[in-house]
Design an enzyme around this catalytic site. Structure first.
Site, PDB file in Angstrom:
ATOM      1  NE  ARG A 167      15.472   4.140   0.421  1.00  0.00           N
ATOM      2  CZ  ARG A 167      16.497   3.356   0.098  1.00  0.00           C
ATOM      3  NH1 ARG A 167      17.001   2.798   0.985  1.00  0.00           N
ATOM      4  NH2 ARG A 167      17.167   3.392  -1.105  1.00  0.00           N
ATOM      5  CB  THR A 168       7.764   4.817   5.112  1.00  0.00           C
ATOM      6  OG1 THR A 168       7.114   5.835   4.258  1.00  0.00           O
ATOM      7  CG2 THR A 168       6.922   4.455   6.298  1.00  0.00           C
ATOM      8  CD  GLN A 169      14.469   3.292   7.095  1.00  0.00           C
ATOM      9  OE1 GLN A 169      14.364   2.280   7.252  1.00  0.00           O
ATOM     10  NE2 GLN A 169      14.625   3.820   5.821  1.00  0.00           N
ATOM     11  CG  ASP A 172       4.153   4.552   2.812  1.00  0.00           C
ATOM     12  OD1 ASP A 172       4.974   5.570   2.707  1.00  0.00           O
ATOM     13  OD2 ASP A 172       4.787   3.303   3.171  1.00  0.00           O
ATOM     14  CD1 TRP A 189       6.213   1.019   5.200  1.00  0.00           C
ATOM     15  CD2 TRP A 189       5.726  -0.840   6.548  1.00  0.00           C
ATOM     16  NE1 TRP A 189       7.492   0.497   5.437  1.00  0.00           N
ATOM     17  CE2 TRP A 189       7.409  -0.455   6.491  1.00  0.00           C
ATOM     18  CE3 TRP A 189       5.366  -1.645   7.550  1.00  0.00           C
ATOM     19  CZ2 TRP A 189       8.278  -1.445   7.053  1.00  0.00           C
ATOM     20  CZ3 TRP A 189       6.408  -2.084   8.166  1.00  0.00           C
ATOM     21  CH2 TRP A 189       7.680  -2.316   8.021  1.00  0.00           C
TER      22      TRP A 189
END
Length: 255
Positions: free
Chosen positions: A28-30, A87, A135
């Protein structure tokens, strides 16, 4: 020392990987790393115009200068994105699958901008509810023939699923600097040439005021005849204003 996360040789030990629910490492894109800047779009007489610069920042460093953040979706739509570029690439993959599935029905119809915008609102809200957001702030514009003729559509959706339809929209810093200009000068009957001048005025203001903006812009339009994404170009600038040369002159305080 070993208990504090160091090797005996003196080097710092790498932290253990964070495992996802399935047992593997999380993908995941944190936090957004490579991010794009503002997108500006509005309706004009024949369709929708959309513009943004081609810069992408790695943190606070302007790392990439030829990133295209406006893409065609299907036959009737354009999409532009601010925020995390990876994303946005994932969203484009979703849209490719959606338009391919729609094409395979072969029923003579195709998804319009209103349907694609509705789809994106569900995707963004769904990911937000999983605490795994994409995001991005997305702008979706297009033209499709309807019961009342050619119908122009323009909407946006952000990373938590907040969405709306409007005659003119802007994301990022443009939401603060470009929207007031559009509220004053936008008209529904703008020609394409007038629309280009207006969007260039907004882009120039962002170039002067936003440190993440660069002087390399891309403009796209979509009409009933189809979409056109123009090659990037630069605008003529002037940096000789006295406030640019000595911004602290006359300021109150010790700075």
């Amino acid at each position: 020392m070993a208990a504090m996360g160091f090797h005996a040789a003196g080097g710092r030990q790498a932290p253990p990987p964070v495992a996802a629910a399935g047992g593997g490492e999380t993908q995941r894109t944190q936090y957004p790393y490579v991010t794009g800047n503002s997108v500006i779009a509005f309706k004009y007489k024949d369709g929708v115009i959309m513009a943004c610069d081609t810069g992408a920042s790695y943190g606070s460093t302007l790392r990439y200068k030829s990133v295209e953040r406006i893409k065609t979706v299907g036959k009737h739509s354009l999409i532009g994105a601010s925020g995390e570029f990876s994303d946005f690439q994932e969203i484009l993959r979703y849209l490719d699958e959606l338009t391919l599935s729609d094409h395979m029905w072969d029923d003579g119809n195709s998804l319009g901008p209103k349907e694609i915008h509705s789809y994106l609102t569900r995707v963004m809200y769904n990911r937000r509810n999983k605490f795994d957001p994409l995001w991005n702030s997305l702008v979706l514009g297009g033209v499709k023939r309807g019961p009342k003729g050619d119908e122009k559509y323009l909407g946006m959706v952000n990373m938590i699923g907040t969405h709306f339809e409007e005659n003119h929209v802007a994301t990022g810093f443009g939401n603060h600097m470009a929207i007031p200009i559009l509220r004053d000068e936008w008209r529904e009957d703008l020609t394409f040439e007038e629309a280009v001048k207006l969007v260039e005025k907004c882009l120039l203001v962002l170039l002067y005021r936003d440190r993440s903006s660069i002087n390399k812009f891309q403009i796209a339009k979509i009409t009933a005849e189809g979409s056109t994404i123009y090659q990037p170009y630069s605008l003529k600038t002037y940096w000789g204003f006295s406030h640019f040369e000595n911004p602290s002159q006359g300021a109150i305080g010790s700075w």
